[in-house]
Motif scaffolding. Sequence first.
Motif, PDB file in Angstrom:
ATOM      1  N   PHE A   1     -58.896 -72.062  -8.105  1.00 60.41           N
ATOM      2  CA  PHE A   1     -58.229 -70.860  -8.607  1.00 60.41           C
ATOM      3  C   PHE A   1     -58.360 -69.721  -7.598  1.00 60.41           C
ATOM      4  CE2 PHE A   1     -59.218 -73.222 -12.443  1.00 60.41           C
ATOM      5  CZ  PHE A   1     -58.131 -72.996 -13.273  1.00 60.41           C
ATOM      6  N   ALA A   2     -57.305 -68.919  -7.494  1.00 63.09           N
ATOM      7  CA  ALA A   2     -57.317 -67.716  -6.663  1.00 63.09           C
ATOM      8  C   ALA A   2     -56.824 -66.542  -7.495  1.00 63.09           C
ATOM      9  CB  ALA A   2     -56.435 -67.894  -5.432  1.00 63.09           C
ATOM     10  N   LEU A   3     -57.598 -65.454  -7.493  1.00 61.80           N
ATOM     11  CA  LEU A   3     -57.183 -64.217  -8.142  1.00 61.80           C
ATOM     12  C   LEU A   3     -56.545 -63.327  -7.078  1.00 61.80           C
ATOM     13  CD1 LEU A   3     -57.246 -62.445 -10.737  1.00 61.80           C
ATOM     14  CD2 LEU A   3     -59.373 -61.452  -9.839  1.00 61.80           C
ATOM     15  N   VAL A   4     -55.343 -62.849  -7.351  1.00 62.74           N
ATOM     16  CA  VAL A   4     -54.570 -62.098  -6.363  1.00 62.74           C
ATOM     17  C   VAL A   4     -54.398 -60.666  -6.865  1.00 62.74           C
ATOM     18  CG1 VAL A   4     -52.384 -61.965  -5.106  1.00 62.74           C
ATOM     19  CG2 VAL A   4     -53.359 -64.200  -5.691  1.00 62.74           C
ATOM     20  N   ARG A   5     -54.653 -59.712  -5.961  1.00 66.42           N
ATOM     21  CA  ARG A   5     -54.475 -58.301  -6.296  1.00 66.42           C
ATOM     22  C   ARG A   5     -53.329 -57.738  -5.452  1.00 66.42           C
ATOM     23  NH1 ARG A   5     -59.362 -53.977  -6.103  1.00 66.42           N
ATOM     24  NH2 ARG A   5     -59.248 -54.358  -3.853  1.00 66.42           N
TER      25      ARG A   5
ATOM     26  N   ARG B   1     -50.175 -58.347  -0.987  1.00 63.56           N
ATOM     27  CA  ARG B   1     -50.841 -59.232  -1.943  1.00 63.56           C
ATOM     28  C   ARG B   1     -52.030 -59.850  -1.229  1.00 63.56           C
ATOM     29  NH1 ARG B   1     -48.032 -63.669  -3.224  1.00 63.56           N
ATOM     30  NH2 ARG B   1     -48.788 -63.821  -5.363  1.00 63.56           N
ATOM     31  N   ARG B   2     -53.223 -59.667  -1.769  1.00 65.21           N
ATOM     32  CA  ARG B   2     -54.437 -60.184  -1.156  1.00 65.21           C
ATOM     33  C   ARG B   2     -55.255 -60.955  -2.175  1.00 65.21           C
ATOM     34  NH1 ARG B   2     -56.486 -54.812   2.170  1.00 65.21           N
ATOM     35  NH2 ARG B   2     -54.784 -54.763   3.694  1.00 65.21           N
ATOM     36  N   VAL B   3     -55.880 -62.008  -1.696  1.00 65.86           N
ATOM     37  CA  VAL B   3     -56.755 -62.794  -2.560  1.00 65.86           C
ATOM     38  C   VAL B   3     -58.034 -62.006  -2.799  1.00 65.86           C
ATOM     39  CG1 VAL B   3     -58.132 -64.894  -2.715  1.00 65.86           C
ATOM     40  CG2 VAL B   3     -55.793 -64.997  -1.864  1.00 65.86           C
ATOM     41  N   HIS B   4     -58.345 -61.772  -4.064  1.00 65.34           N
ATOM     42  CA  HIS B   4     -59.522 -60.989  -4.440  1.00 65.34           C
ATOM     43  C   HIS B   4     -60.727 -61.870  -4.735  1.00 65.34           C
ATOM     44  CE1 HIS B   4     -61.578 -57.409  -5.830  1.00 65.34           C
ATOM     45  NE2 HIS B   4     -61.943 -58.051  -6.929  1.00 65.34           N
ATOM     46  N   GLY B   5     -60.492 -63.120  -5.123  1.00 66.89           N
ATOM     47  CA  GLY B   5     -61.588 -64.020  -5.431  1.00 66.89           C
ATOM     48  C   GLY B   5     -61.111 -65.458  -5.525  1.00 66.89           C
ATOM     49  N   LEU B   6     -62.028 -66.386  -5.275  1.00 71.69           N
ATOM     50  CA  LEU B   6     -61.732 -67.816  -5.314  1.00 71.69           C
ATOM     51  C   LEU B   6     -62.817 -68.520  -6.106  1.00 71.69           C
ATOM     52  CD1 LEU B   6     -60.871 -68.105  -1.543  1.00 71.69           C
ATOM     53  CD2 LEU B   6     -59.240 -68.625  -3.370  1.00 71.69           C
TER      54      LEU B   6
ATOM     55  N   ASN C   1     -52.198 -54.489  -9.999  1.00 66.49           N
ATOM     56  CA  ASN C   1     -51.610 -55.617 -10.705  1.00 66.49           C
ATOM     57  C   ASN C   1     -52.307 -56.889 -10.237  1.00 66.49           C
ATOM     58  OD1 ASN C   1     -49.738 -54.120 -12.158  1.00 66.49           O
ATOM     59  ND2 ASN C   1     -48.210 -54.215 -10.532  1.00 66.49           N
ATOM     60  N   TYR C   2     -52.807 -57.677 -11.191  1.00 65.45           N
ATOM     61  CA  TYR C   2     -53.514 -58.908 -10.873  1.00 65.45           C
ATOM     62  C   TYR C   2     -52.705 -60.102 -11.366  1.00 65.45           C
ATOM     63  CZ  TYR C   2     -57.631 -56.025  -9.935  1.00 65.45           C
ATOM     64  OH  TYR C   2     -58.504 -55.105  -9.413  1.00 65.45           O
ATOM     65  N   SER C   3     -52.727 -61.159 -10.591  1.00 63.65           N
ATOM     66  CA  SER C   3     -52.167 -62.440 -11.013  1.00 63.65           C
ATOM     67  C   SER C   3     -53.071 -63.529 -10.479  1.00 63.65           C
ATOM     68  CB  SER C   3     -50.731 -62.613 -10.496  1.00 63.65           C
ATOM     69  OG  SER C   3     -50.708 -62.584  -9.082  1.00 63.65           O
ATOM     70  N   CYS C   4     -52.833 -64.763 -10.877  1.00 59.76           N
ATOM     71  CA  CYS C   4     -53.648 -65.865 -10.366  1.00 59.76           C
ATOM     72  C   CYS C   4     -52.768 -67.086 -10.120  1.00 59.76           C
ATOM     73  CB  CYS C   4     -54.803 -66.201 -11.313  1.00 59.76           C
ATOM     74  SG  CYS C   4     -54.323 -66.897 -12.908  1.00 59.76           S
ATOM     75  N   VAL C   5     -53.267 -67.941  -9.239  1.00 64.13           N
ATOM     76  CA  VAL C   5     -52.622 -69.220  -8.961  1.00 64.13           C
ATOM     77  C   VAL C   5     -53.715 -70.282  -8.903  1.00 64.13           C
ATOM     78  CG1 VAL C   5     -50.728 -68.184  -7.644  1.00 64.13           C
ATOM     79  CG2 VAL C   5     -52.782 -68.945  -6.452  1.00 64.13           C
ATOM     80  N   TYR C   6     -53.298 -71.544  -8.920  1.00 70.16           N
ATOM     81  CA  TYR C   6     -54.250 -72.629  -8.712  1.00 70.16           C
ATOM     82  C   TYR C   6     -53.615 -73.640  -7.766  1.00 70.16           C
ATOM     83  CZ  TYR C   6     -51.449 -75.144 -12.220  1.00 70.16           C
ATOM     84  OH  TYR C   6     -50.426 -75.738 -12.917  1.00 70.16           O
ATOM     85  N   THR C   7     -54.465 -74.370  -7.067  1.00 69.07           N
ATOM     86  CA  THR C   7     -53.982 -75.360  -6.099  1.00 69.07           C
ATOM     87  C   THR C   7     -54.757 -76.655  -6.274  1.00 69.07           C
ATOM     88  OG1 THR C   7     -55.546 -74.566  -4.417  1.00 69.07           O
ATOM     89  CG2 THR C   7     -53.337 -73.610  -4.400  1.00 69.07           C
TER      90      THR C   7
ATOM     91  N   GLY D   1     -56.390 -65.238   2.515  1.00 69.35           N
ATOM     92  CA  GLY D   1     -54.947 -65.112   2.360  1.00 69.35           C
ATOM     93  C   GLY D   1     -54.354 -66.130   1.417  1.00 69.35           C
ATOM     94  N   LEU D   2     -53.274 -65.744   0.763  1.00 70.46           N
ATOM     95  CA  LEU D   2     -52.472 -66.637  -0.062  1.00 70.46           C
ATOM     96  C   LEU D   2     -51.119 -66.763   0.620  1.00 70.46           C
ATOM     97  CD1 LEU D   2     -51.990 -68.265  -2.676  1.00 70.46           C
ATOM     98  CD2 LEU D   2     -51.185 -66.133  -3.704  1.00 70.46           C
ATOM     99  N   LEU D   3     -50.810 -67.954   1.098  1.00 71.89           N
ATOM    100  CA  LEU D   3     -49.604 -68.177   1.891  1.00 71.89           C
ATOM    101  C   LEU D   3     -48.818 -69.368   1.360  1.00 71.89           C
ATOM    102  CD1 LEU D   3     -51.281 -67.768   5.389  1.00 71.89           C
ATOM    103  CD2 LEU D   3     -49.802 -66.089   4.288  1.00 71.89           C
ATOM    104  N   ARG D   4     -47.557 -69.436   1.742  1.00 63.93           N
ATOM    105  CA  ARG D   4     -46.728 -70.577   1.396  1.00 63.93           C
ATOM    106  C   ARG D   4     -46.643 -71.514   2.593  1.00 63.93           C
ATOM    107  NH1 ARG D   4     -43.786 -70.149  -3.234  1.00 63.93           N
ATOM    108  NH2 ARG D   4     -42.434 -71.840  -2.545  1.00 63.93           N
ATOM    109  N   PRO D   5     -46.502 -72.811   2.363  1.00 61.31           N
ATOM    110  CA  PRO D   5     -46.294 -73.733   3.488  1.00 61.31           C
ATOM    111  C   PRO D   5     -45.112 -73.290   4.341  1.00 61.31           C
ATOM    112  CG  PRO D   5     -46.710 -74.957   1.470  1.00 61.31           C
ATOM    113  CD  PRO D   5     -46.567 -73.518   1.063  1.00 61.31           C
ATOM    114  N   GLY D   6     -45.248 -73.442   5.659  1.00 64.33           N
ATOM    115  CA  GLY D   6     -44.217 -73.015   6.579  1.00 64.33           C
ATOM    116  C   GLY D   6     -44.441 -71.643   7.163  1.00 64.33           C
TER     117      GLY D   6
END
Length: 503
Positions: free
Chosen positions: A342-346, A352-357, A379-385, A223-228
């Motif tokens: 890095f997280a790839l999100v689909r 929205r689900r994480v497709h790969g890390l 639709n794909y997007s990515c984030v990094y932490t 999962g890709l989640l926000r704090p809180g």
Amino acid sequence: MSARVALLLLWGLALNPVTEEAIFFDTRPTLWAEVESLLEPWANVTLTCQSPLWTLEFQLLKDGVAQELVHLGSPATEYRFPLGAVTGDTRGLYRCRYSMDSGRTSLSNLVEVTGAEPLPPPLLSTKPVPWITRGLNTTLLCLGGLRGVTFLLRREGDDQFLEVAEAPEDTQATFPVHRAGNYSCSYRTHASGAPSEPSATVTIEELATPPPPTLTLDSGFAGLLRPGSRTTLTCVAPLSGVDFQLRRGEEVLQVPMASTSPDRVFFQLNTLAPGDGGVYTCRYRLRDELAPWSLDSAPAELVLSDGTLPAPELSAEPATLRPEPGTLVQLRCRAPRAGVRFALVREGAGQRRVHGLLGPAGTEAHFELRDVSAVDSANYSCVYTDTAPPLAGSAPSAPVELRVDGPLPRPRLRPLWTGAVTPGRDAVLRCEGHVPDVSFLLLRSGEEEPSAVVWTTHPSADLVLTYVGPQHAGNYSCGYRSNWPHFLLSQLSDPVELQVAGG
């Protein structure tokens, strides 16, 4: 789109993978054979069907074909079907069923009537699991079709080992198991009688450490989640009545827990903080202070991003966003600095689900989509932490829309038998697809309703036709239906002909 495919897609919209098990009352009836004399077991036979619910109707089935329905004057939980002396007309494989208020019926266990020696084999199974370890009471259950026989348990390669259990009022016997080995069971009707054919062999292993449980995050995806925010991790053990533990790294976490059945627990992570991201595992142990903890589950990774860091850049190679089916697509996510995760999100169907890390050493992560098909359209997007404090996360990249045309690849259907199927036996067909997390459907030529449906995380599944009779003969094909991000039905496999012996 053909009318048949459209109907199957509409039918499939109501079918969702089961992610939680409820505890159900077992409504299956029980069937056994009673004989007038155990010295001559086939001289006078009666088949008894026992239901767990009161009913007005019982029915016997022989070799996959329903016999006459019996209507009773008052509700009962048992009915006796006299066969008499076994002849060529009464030899066969029997099951029974009864009518329920809901209109549903379910088949009983199988009872084989041969009228000949040796007697037909029993069924041997393990309870609760096919292994032994400290603190666990593993047993072997030998189930026969005749009431009142004596059961015999043997261990392969050990001529000295023979366990005997009498069942004067039952059709089964339970044997405790204390040593690993290959076991089989048989039964005899009297002391000087020849034993039945042996059951299939069951292997019992001895394990110093119990096997791992499974751990899933929400619907089974990282999962890709926000704090809180909040989420739930589900840990499922291979047996019931155990203690569970959730860990992040080597840290044991004390979090709220809930359960719907004794083989699983739901760990509730409420009001997530930035430091709650990372890799989680779970394990279990028997309720014995000296019992060892199981192996760790496969990890589930939780990604938390507060969106405060600059967005990365996402690009595709090849640059075309409508690739040919079956090709390789690379999605490259580039961050302004190295040392991040890095997280790839689909995105699809409103989720929205994480497709790969990935955690590369440099500033760029390469995510590969192999053998792409229409199910990869999204639709794909990515984030990094950050991987170290302050554990901030980026805003998402601009999305890349990937579209793959054409139907899902055609699966292959294989029969797991040779020749014609014996009436009353099961027929198993293996459907080998190309996409995981799908529902497999077995379709008989000329029929719209699927003959069998299985959802699995694997790209193949065994589809079972239970208790085959002449009415099951015909040509069968299989397909699979993606559940996310799109409801898509594959092309159907080449057909396989099922022939029923004697038909």
